[in-house]
Each structure stands twice: as C-alpha cells, then as structure tokens.
Design an enzyme around this catalytic site. Structure first.
Site, PDB file in Angstrom:
ATOM      1  N   LYS A 297      68.100 115.048 -36.937  1.00 44.27           N
ATOM      2  CA  LYS A 297      66.891 114.254 -37.100  1.00 44.27           C
ATOM      3  C   LYS A 297      67.032 112.937 -36.340  1.00 44.27           C
ATOM      4  O   LYS A 297      68.112 112.367 -36.255  1.00 44.27           O
ATOM      5  CB  LYS A 297      66.648 113.961 -38.585  1.00 44.27           C
ATOM      6  CG  LYS A 297      66.136 115.158 -39.382  1.00 44.27           C
ATOM      7  CD  LYS A 297      65.847 114.752 -40.804  1.00 44.27           C
ATOM      8  CE  LYS A 297      65.256 115.904 -41.614  1.00 44.27           C
ATOM      9  NZ  LYS A 297      64.976 115.506 -43.013  1.00 44.27           N
TER      10      LYS A 297
ATOM     11  N   HIS B 226      73.859 113.665 -43.075  1.00 44.77           N
ATOM     12  CA  HIS B 226      73.007 112.770 -43.856  1.00 44.77           C
ATOM     13  C   HIS B 226      73.164 111.333 -43.378  1.00 44.77           C
ATOM     14  O   HIS B 226      74.283 110.880 -43.145  1.00 44.77           O
ATOM     15  CB  HIS B 226      73.367 112.832 -45.345  1.00 44.77           C
ATOM     16  CG  HIS B 226      72.944 114.099 -46.004  1.00 44.77           C
ATOM     17  ND1 HIS B 226      73.553 114.601 -47.130  1.00 44.77           N
ATOM     18  CD2 HIS B 226      71.957 114.983 -45.693  1.00 44.77           C
ATOM     19  CE1 HIS B 226      72.963 115.726 -47.487  1.00 44.77           C
ATOM     20  NE2 HIS B 226      71.997 115.981 -46.636  1.00 44.77           N
TER      21      HIS B 226
ATOM     22  N   HIS C  83      66.606 127.218 -46.231  1.00 41.87           N
ATOM     23  CA  HIS C  83      67.180 125.902 -46.549  1.00 41.87           C
ATOM     24  C   HIS C  83      68.148 125.992 -47.731  1.00 41.87           C
ATOM     25  O   HIS C  83      69.030 125.154 -47.886  1.00 41.87           O
ATOM     26  CB  HIS C  83      66.068 124.898 -46.859  1.00 41.87           C
ATOM     27  CG  HIS C  83      66.501 123.469 -46.772  1.00 41.87           C
ATOM     28  ND1 HIS C  83      66.860 122.876 -45.575  1.00 41.87           N
ATOM     29  CD2 HIS C  83      66.661 122.521 -47.726  1.00 41.87           C
ATOM     30  CE1 HIS C  83      67.206 121.616 -45.798  1.00 41.87           C
ATOM     31  NE2 HIS C  83      67.095 121.382 -47.092  1.00 41.87           N
TER      32      HIS C  83
ATOM     33  N   TYR D 155      74.900 116.500 -54.739  1.00 40.65           N
ATOM     34  CA  TYR D 155      75.813 117.636 -54.899  1.00 40.65           C
ATOM     35  C   TYR D 155      76.946 117.352 -55.882  1.00 40.65           C
ATOM     36  O   TYR D 155      77.668 118.268 -56.260  1.00 40.65           O
ATOM     37  CB  TYR D 155      76.353 118.064 -53.532  1.00 40.65           C
ATOM     38  CG  TYR D 155      75.233 118.498 -52.620  1.00 40.65           C
ATOM     39  CD1 TYR D 155      74.574 119.704 -52.843  1.00 40.65           C
ATOM     40  CD2 TYR D 155      74.794 117.684 -51.584  1.00 40.65           C
ATOM     41  CE1 TYR D 155      73.508 120.097 -52.046  1.00 40.65           C
ATOM     42  CE2 TYR D 155      73.737 118.069 -50.775  1.00 40.65           C
ATOM     43  CZ  TYR D 155      73.101 119.278 -51.017  1.00 40.65           C
ATOM     44  OH  TYR D 155      72.040 119.652 -50.227  1.00 40.65           O
TER      45      TYR D 155
ATOM     46  N   ARG E  64      71.778 125.925 -46.786  1.00 40.92           N
ATOM     47  CA  ARG E  64      72.338 124.583 -46.552  1.00 40.92           C
ATOM     48  C   ARG E  64      72.818 123.974 -47.871  1.00 40.92           C
ATOM     49  O   ARG E  64      73.897 123.399 -47.955  1.00 40.92           O
ATOM     50  CB  ARG E  64      71.273 123.698 -45.902  1.00 40.92           C
ATOM     51  CG  ARG E  64      71.676 122.233 -45.646  1.00 40.92           C
ATOM     52  CD  ARG E  64      70.591 121.576 -44.820  1.00 40.92           C
ATOM     53  NE  ARG E  64      70.675 120.136 -44.797  1.00 40.92           N
ATOM     54  CZ  ARG E  64      71.426 119.421 -43.965  1.00 40.92           C
ATOM     55  NH1 ARG E  64      72.206 120.041 -43.098  1.00 40.92           N
ATOM     56  NH2 ARG E  64      71.410 118.089 -43.991  1.00 40.92           N
TER      57      ARG E  64
ATOM     58  N   ARG F  90      70.685 122.497 -40.639  1.00 42.54           N
ATOM     59  CA  ARG F  90      69.287 122.773 -40.954  1.00 42.54           C
ATOM     60  C   ARG F  90      68.789 123.937 -40.097  1.00 42.54           C
ATOM     61  O   ARG F  90      69.288 124.171 -38.996  1.00 42.54           O
ATOM     62  CB  ARG F  90      68.421 121.540 -40.685  1.00 42.54           C
ATOM     63  CG  ARG F  90      68.812 120.309 -41.492  1.00 42.54           C
ATOM     64  CD  ARG F  90      67.971 119.110 -41.084  1.00 42.54           C
ATOM     65  NE  ARG F  90      68.321 117.925 -41.861  1.00 42.54           N
ATOM     66  CZ  ARG F  90      69.253 117.034 -41.494  1.00 42.54           C
ATOM     67  NH1 ARG F  90      69.913 117.214 -40.345  1.00 42.54           N
ATOM     68  NH2 ARG F  90      69.531 115.988 -42.244  1.00 42.54           N
TER      69      ARG F  90
END
Length: 354
Positions: free
Chosen positions: A231, A324, A298, A333, A301, A205
C-alpha cells in the site's frame, strides 16, 4: 457545473444520479499510480457521464475500476451502495428528506457487526458523499446543505469491541493444503495452486499477489525472495522456502501477452482479479470441509499472521512480515495467544481443588 438536487422528484433516480457523479469524482481524484489500463478508465468515465440506470450497473463500473488498479474506490462506493439499498425502504420522495438522524439510524443497522475500521470507512464515505452534494447541487441560485458530520455517531467504539478476524487452525491448514495439492483447475491448476500457496505461506495481500512479476522473484540459498509492492506504493521483501513452491514456479506457464509481464494473468494476459482468487479459496475450503463465516482469500493472510504470532510471540515480526505501517494494526493477533488463558484455567482448577 452544478445540478438540481432532485431529478423529476424521483428519489432513487436522484440518488443514483448523484452517486454516479460522486464515483466519477473519486475515480479521478484517487491516486493513479496503480492504474493498469487508462483506456478502460476512460470508458468508465464515459459511461458515468452518459448516466446509469440502476445500482447494479454502477456496481459493475466500480468493480472494473478496482480491477484496473483503482482499488480505493471500494472504500467510498461500497458503504454508499449499502446506504442506498436501506434508504429505498423509507420510500422517500426527495433527497432533501435525508438528515443526520436518518443516516445514524441506517448506519446502526448497516454496521452493527462490523469492525471499528469498517465503521470508520462507512463514516468517511458518508461524510465525503454529502459534502460533495453540499458543494455541487444548486437550484434557483441556492444549494441545499445537508451538513452531515456524524460527530455524535456512537457506532465507533474506540478500543472496545475489537472484532477478531477469521482464521484457520493448524489442523485446518493441513486439510486446506491437501485440497490445494488435489485441486484440478484444468489448464490453470499450476497457476492457481502457486498464487494460493504464495499467499498462505507469506501472508501477503491478494492485491499484492496478483501484481507479482517474474522479475520480482529471486533466489538466495534455499529461499525465494519476492519483492512486493505494498500500500502507498512502498516496497518490501517476503521470503518463502523453495521446497514449498519450486515445482510450481518452474512449471507455471508464462503468458507473454501480459504487457506488465505479470506472473498471474488470464488467457488474454490481463491480471487475475481479487474476486477470482477469493472464489478459488472458497472452492478449496469447500473441498476440505472447512466452514468459515468469511471464506475469502484475505482469510489466508489472517491465518498466516495468527500462526506466526502463536509460534514466535514476536509482534514486530508480524508487523514486518505483513507490511503493517503501525504496530497497533498487528496487535489484533495477540488475541489468539491462548497460553495465558490456559494458565488462568489451571489457576481456577487449583482453587477448586483447595
């Protein structure tokens, strides 16, 4: 302390008054583990307490908060900023005229082209804001209760209508990489080339890239290992072949004014912002002659993840590479796997021949 819901019966002034109070409330209740500059946060709080005169001023304060590490404020402020802009068209004279029916009507316009995840963010922000108003307003000893819960809002479709992210094809990636090589950002060329290459070659990110420290990068044979803070203050490792960035990494200028010893900073030693990195990407895409609906950083990514799945057909690998928390997040994806669609096209051709 509680306040009257309306300010001088002026709708716009009333909404901005409460939105500023709400933003201040969120800034001081969000996790501050990523906070880089407490002094700037104190100045933002003071400005919000003093009062703001327009939505642009409040937007600028929210961006400052995001840039010092309180990125979660975007989730709450941006949907409410859009709500405010749409509410102005209705020429309301009091906040009391807002009800759930009106909110649903406006959300239908605001979120029509958004993904389910973005729609959920809008729902959360709106519910949270009006719940704040329910608890904080008072006049003549009574509160006006909006009771907006959006339980019957049909904007979120569940598993239907998945919005596919924007990405570049392999041919476009080659053009983009050529644009990076030929880019001239004056004194910042090496720094800018390095951060963009790290993002597109690892899929991290932008918020993760701008927080990389020189000490986060180590070597192992022909690889660079980069320690990434993800995150939720979690850590993971991404890898990149040395040959892809070694010449840039060895020549990048280290700015020792950075108190956090960050790798990517401006002349003052403060971190690059996400918007600045996105502007770099937009310039490079323009030079490469690549046009996308969403051309921010973004998108790099999404490009990395899409090509990774196409090449390896390994969803768990995509999950681990992108950091993730859930495999379902990575599942988007799989929509770019054209092999099965090609088989379907071949079957149709065979049926036609028969």
């Amino acid at each position: 302390m509680k306040y009257p819901l309306n300010c001088e019966e002026n709708f716009e002034k009333s909404f901005l008054f409460w939105l500023a109070k709400y933003v201040k409330f969120k800034l001081n209740s969000l996790s501050n583990k990523e906070l880089k500059n407490p002094e700037i946060l104190a100045k933002i709080n003071f400005a919000l307490t003093k009062g703001i005169s327009n939505i642009e001023e409040l937007d600028a304060l929210a961006k400052k908060a995001r840039n010092i590490g309180l990125s979660g404020v975007n989730t709450y402020f941006n949907p409410l900023k859009k709500l405010f802009e749409y509410l102005k068209f209705y020429k309301l004279h009091s906040l009391k005229q807002i009800d759930e029916e009106l909110i649903v009507e406006i959300l239908a316009s605001i979120t029509g082209s958004l993904s389910d995840a973005s729609k959920k963010n809008h729902r959360i922000a709106v519910i949270n804001f009006f719940d704040f108003l329910d608890k904080q307003n008072e006049e003549d000893g009574k509160s006006h209760i909006f009771d907006i819960n959006l339980k019957n809002w049909a904007g979120i479709t569940g598993s239907k209508g998945v919005k596919l992210p924007e990405f570049m094809s392999e041919e476009e990636v080659k053009k983009f990489l050529d644009a990076i090589e030929n880019a001239d950002f004056k004194s910042n060329t090496i720094r800018n080339q390095l951060i963009i290459k790290i993002i597109i070659f690892t899929g991290i990110r932008v918020s993760e890239a701008i927080n990389i420290k020189m000490g986060d990068i180590s070597e192992e044979n022909d690889l660079y290992l980069i320690r990434i803070r993800s995150k939720g203050n979690k850590y993971r490792i991404v890898m990149i072949k040395k040959e892809l960035i070694e010449h840039l990494l060895k020549n990048v200028q280290i700015n020792y004014m950075s108190k956090d010893t960050l790798l990517f900073v401006n002349k003052k030693g403060t971190p690059l912002t996400q918007s600045y990195v996105s502007r770099i990407v937009e310039q490079l895409l323009f030079r490469a002659g690549i046009r996308k609906q969403k051309n921010g950083a973004h998108m790099l990514r999404h490009t990395f993840a899409t090509l990774l799945y196409k090449k390896q057909k390994d969803l768990v690998l995509v999950q681990e590479a992108l950091g993730h928390a859930s495999l379902n997040t990575s599942r988007i994806y799989t929509h770019f796997d054209n092999d099965k669609l090609k088989l379907a096209a071949q079957v149709a051709k065979e049926i036609s021949e028969r």
